[in-house]
Structure formats: structure tokens, C-alpha cells
Design a protein around this motif. Structure first.
Motif, PDB file in Angstrom:
ATOM      1  N   UNK A 162       8.935  -7.265  -3.021  1.00  0.00           N
ATOM      2  CA  UNK A 162       8.131  -7.619  -4.189  1.00  0.00           C
ATOM      3  C   UNK A 162       6.685  -7.753  -3.691  1.00  0.00           C
ATOM      4  N   UNK A 163       5.714  -7.357  -4.518  1.00  0.00           N
ATOM      5  CA  UNK A 163       4.311  -7.432  -4.055  1.00  0.00           C
ATOM      6  C   UNK A 163       3.766  -8.865  -4.103  1.00  0.00           C
ATOM      7  N   UNK A 210       5.044   4.916   2.334  1.00  0.00           N
ATOM      8  CA  UNK A 210       4.104   4.697   1.232  1.00  0.00           C
ATOM      9  C   UNK A 210       4.562   3.467   0.444  1.00  0.00           C
ATOM     10  N   UNK A 211       3.681   3.003  -0.413  1.00  0.00           N
ATOM     11  CA  UNK A 211       4.046   1.863  -1.280  1.00  0.00           C
ATOM     12  C   UNK A 211       5.301   2.210  -2.082  1.00  0.00           C
ATOM     13  N   UNK A 212       5.426   3.476  -2.476  1.00  0.00           N
ATOM     14  CA  UNK A 212       6.587   3.900  -3.271  1.00  0.00           C
ATOM     15  C   UNK A 212       7.888   3.752  -2.474  1.00  0.00           C
ATOM     16  N   UNK A 223       5.917  -1.175  -9.120  1.00  0.00           N
ATOM     17  CA  UNK A 223       4.840  -0.288  -8.665  1.00  0.00           C
ATOM     18  C   UNK A 223       3.637  -0.329  -9.597  1.00  0.00           C
ATOM     19  N   UNK A 224       3.842  -0.803 -10.827  1.00  0.00           N
ATOM     20  CA  UNK A 224       2.690  -0.852 -11.743  1.00  0.00           C
ATOM     21  C   UNK A 224       2.116  -2.268 -11.883  1.00  0.00           C
ATOM     22  N   UNK A 225       2.395  -3.109 -10.922  1.00  0.00           N
ATOM     23  CA  UNK A 225       1.853  -4.478 -11.022  1.00  0.00           C
ATOM     24  C   UNK A 225       0.417  -4.497 -10.544  1.00  0.00           C
TER      25      UNK A 225
END
Ligand SMILES: O=C(O)c1ccc(O)c(O)c1
Length: 330
Positions: free
Chosen positions: A74-75, A318-320, A328-330
Motif C-alpha cells: 500500500x502506498x 515499476x510501481x505497477x 495505483x491511482x492514489x
């Protein structure tokens, strides 16, 4: 019915409200576990003891060398620190600037690929053209002997000379005696703290160096991330609730600092805190510990590149690859 989750991590200030119960997570009966040393949490997560836990970025990223990588993240970034301040030198070693490091012997805390020194080595390479293969490396404890933290086998890249300090030898002592010329370490060497004139920082004016680094790059280096075990990755609503809980805890602590800076409250007793807060607000804006991918993308991409360049990842992730897809869209 609430879902039971075991969540582990250090009780750092921006997550403390979760650990002490000031903030709860909707729909979750959480048991929070902490440990006096954060690496015990890392080990516990790798051993499968927790559902969600703080993990050192390097431990997390090395797990992607498995055929079936065990975690996604989680970011949320529970531990950050600027790192120019973590480089120490022996004052007789002739190391005045980063350009003096090639040919020198450098101590490295805990393991060659520890979270802090991946950042430092990367920054020295990007900004000063100094790369790890130009020096010799000695890994060990700074002020205390440390156990091996190498629970996930860590590659040492070809062409880089890395060995372990002798049993019982401490890098802080070795720096003071001149056995090593420089040291990258999270904990300042004890002799330095005690006022030894034989040890100095490579960047004595580190605050202005680090502020300038942030101004130019937008990077406030993340050390650790929050990892999720595989069975939970598809449980998007549950994870969104966990994310909101972490964000709420952080906001509560930031609010406390904001009130402290306005002197409306006695939460913050540190003298001249308002001035520091104002200076930081000018640099960071209102949220100095941003969560979410967009605000952290540059930093994360940079760390992923450093991890790969330093031979710690087999491929450039990568982040992905590393985040739970829904985030990924946060
Ligand atoms: O606190 C520590 O001991 C420690 C060791 C290695 C790491 O990579 C880290 O992030 C922390």
C-alpha cells in the motif's frame, strides 16, 4: 462482521494513533503488534506472522526475486528520513567532499543493501558521479554488534568489494580509529555523539543540503513501506479501509503539530518549534508525509532504479509491479 487483521510495525509518530487506539479502522478488528527493533517486524512479515506489516523497502523489493512474489504494498510510508546526514568520515582520511570517496574504505550499517544506504549510494552516484564499485565496503553494526539481517539472500553485485567486519568489531570504533575512512549509518557513531574530533559529517551543513535536495527533487526519502500478504490483495474494500485508517492517524498527528505551531495548544513543547514548522511548511506545504502513489511516484521510481543499479533487484521494477493494483491511482 468485522475482519480480523494482525497489523505490525514500528509505532512511529504518524502511525501511533492506530497502535494506541486513538484511530480505529472501519470494518476491521485489528491487533497491532510492534517490536523494540523494527527488523524483528520485517522478519515476522517474511515468516508469515502478520497480515499487513511495515517492511524495509529493500526487504520488500528483494521478495520480488521469487518466482511468485509474496507481497504487494500500500502506498503508505511509515518511515522516512533525509540521508545526507547519515554519512560520517574520519577527519584524517582526507574525505572533504563526495569526490574523495573513491579508493576509500566505507562502513555500511547492517547489510550492504540496507534501506538508508541504498538512498545515499544512489544520491552520491546521481549527484556526484561516485559509484559503489569505486570503494571498498565493510558491513557491520555501528554502536552495537548486530545479528545477521540477511533473511532474504542479498546479492552483492559483481565488481563491488564487500566484506563483513570481524566478530565484535564495531564500525563506529573503526571509523574513529581510522580503520575505515567513512561510514554510512542510520545511528550516529557513539564517539561522534560524545564529541570526538576524529569523526565529522561528510555534509556538516546537512540541513541546508537536504532542504536543497528536496527543493530540487521533491524527494523526502522513504525507508519503509506497508506490505500486504497475498490472500488480501484482492480484498480492495478492506484495504481501502486500512489505508483510510493510516491516513486518518497521520492527519491527527499533523493536526497536533499545526495546533502546536499556532501556540493554541500545549501538544508541542519544543522551543522555537513554530519557526521550524513555518520553514517546513514553506518547503513541503501542508502535508509533509504524503501517502498515495502520485505524491511519491518520483521518489519510488528513483528508489526502484537505485535498487536495480546497485545490483539488488534482478530487473528494474515499476510501481505497477509493487503496489496493490487498486492503489495505483492514489
Ligand atoms: O533499523 C534497522 O536495524 C534497519 C536495518 C536494515 C534496514 O534496511 C532498515 O531499514 C532498518
Amino acid at each position: 462482521m468485522n475482519t480480523k487483521l494482525t497489523i505490525a510495525g514500528g509505532s512511529h509518530e504518524q502511525v501511533a494513533p492506530l497502535f494506541d487506539g486513538r484511530v480505529t479502522i472501519d470494518g476491521v478488528d485489528a491487533t497491532f503488534e510492534s517490536a523494540p527493533v523494527i527488523t524483528e517486524i520485517f522478519r515476522g512479515m517474511l515468516e508469515g506472522n502478520y497480515d499487513i506489516a511495515e517492511l524495509g523497502l529493500t526487504y520488500f523489493l528483494r521478495s520480488f526475486d521469487h518466482a511468485d512474489p509474496p507481497f504487494k504494498a500500500l502506498p503508505i510510508f511509515p518511515a522516512r528520513n533525509f540521508r545526507h546526514s547519515s554519512v560520517f568520515v574520519n577527519t584524517a582520511a582526507g574525505v572533504q567532499t563526495p569526490k574523495d570517496l573513491p579508493g576509500k574504505t566505507i562502513g555500511d550499517f547492517a547489510l550492504w543493501g540496507n534501506d538508508a544506504s541504498v538512498w545515499i549510494k544512489g544520491i552520491l552516484a546521481d549527484e556526484h558521479g561516485v559509484t559503489p564499485d569505486q570503494s571498498r565496503w565493510v558491513v557491520g553494526g555501528t554502536n552495537h554488534p548486530i545479528p545477521s539481517f540477511d533473511w532474504l539472500p542479498q546479492p552483492v553485485p559483481d565488481g563491488v568489494d564487500v566484506h563483513h567486519a570481524a566478530d565484535g568489531a564495531l564500525l563506529g570504533d573503526m571509523l574513529e580509529s581510522g580503520e575505515i575512512d567513512a561510514l554510512m549509518t542510520v545511528d550516529a557513531p557513539q564517539a561522534f555523539m560524545d564529541g570526538s574530533t576524529k569523526i565529522a559529517r561528510l555534509f556538516p551543513d546537512y540541513e541546508s543540503v537536504e532542504r536543497d535536495y528536496y527543493r530540487r527533487t521533491g524527494i523526502f526519502p522513504q525507508m519503509h513501506i506497508v506490505a500486504v500478504r497475498p490472500e488480501l490483495i484482492e480484498q480492495t474494500d478492506l484495504l481501502k479501509s486500512v489505508y483510510r485508517g493510516f491516513a486518518e492517524a497521520k492527519e491527527l498527528v499533523q493536526q497536533q503539530y499545526r495546533r502546536g505551531a499556532l501556540k493554541q495548544h500545549m501538544d508541542v513543547i519544543t522551543p522555537w518549534f513554530s519557526q521550524l514548522f513555518d520553514e517546513n511548511r514553506k518547503l513541503f506545504g501542508e502535508d509533509w508525509w504524503p501517502y498515495g502513489l502520485a505524491a511519491n511516484r518520483t521518489a519510488i521510481d528513483t528508489f526502484l532504479r537505485y535498487h536495480y543499479e546497485q545490483g539488488l533487484s534482478k530487473r528494474l521494477l515499476t510501481a505497477e509491479d509493487i503496489f496493490v493494483p487498486e492503489f495505483l491511482d492514489t
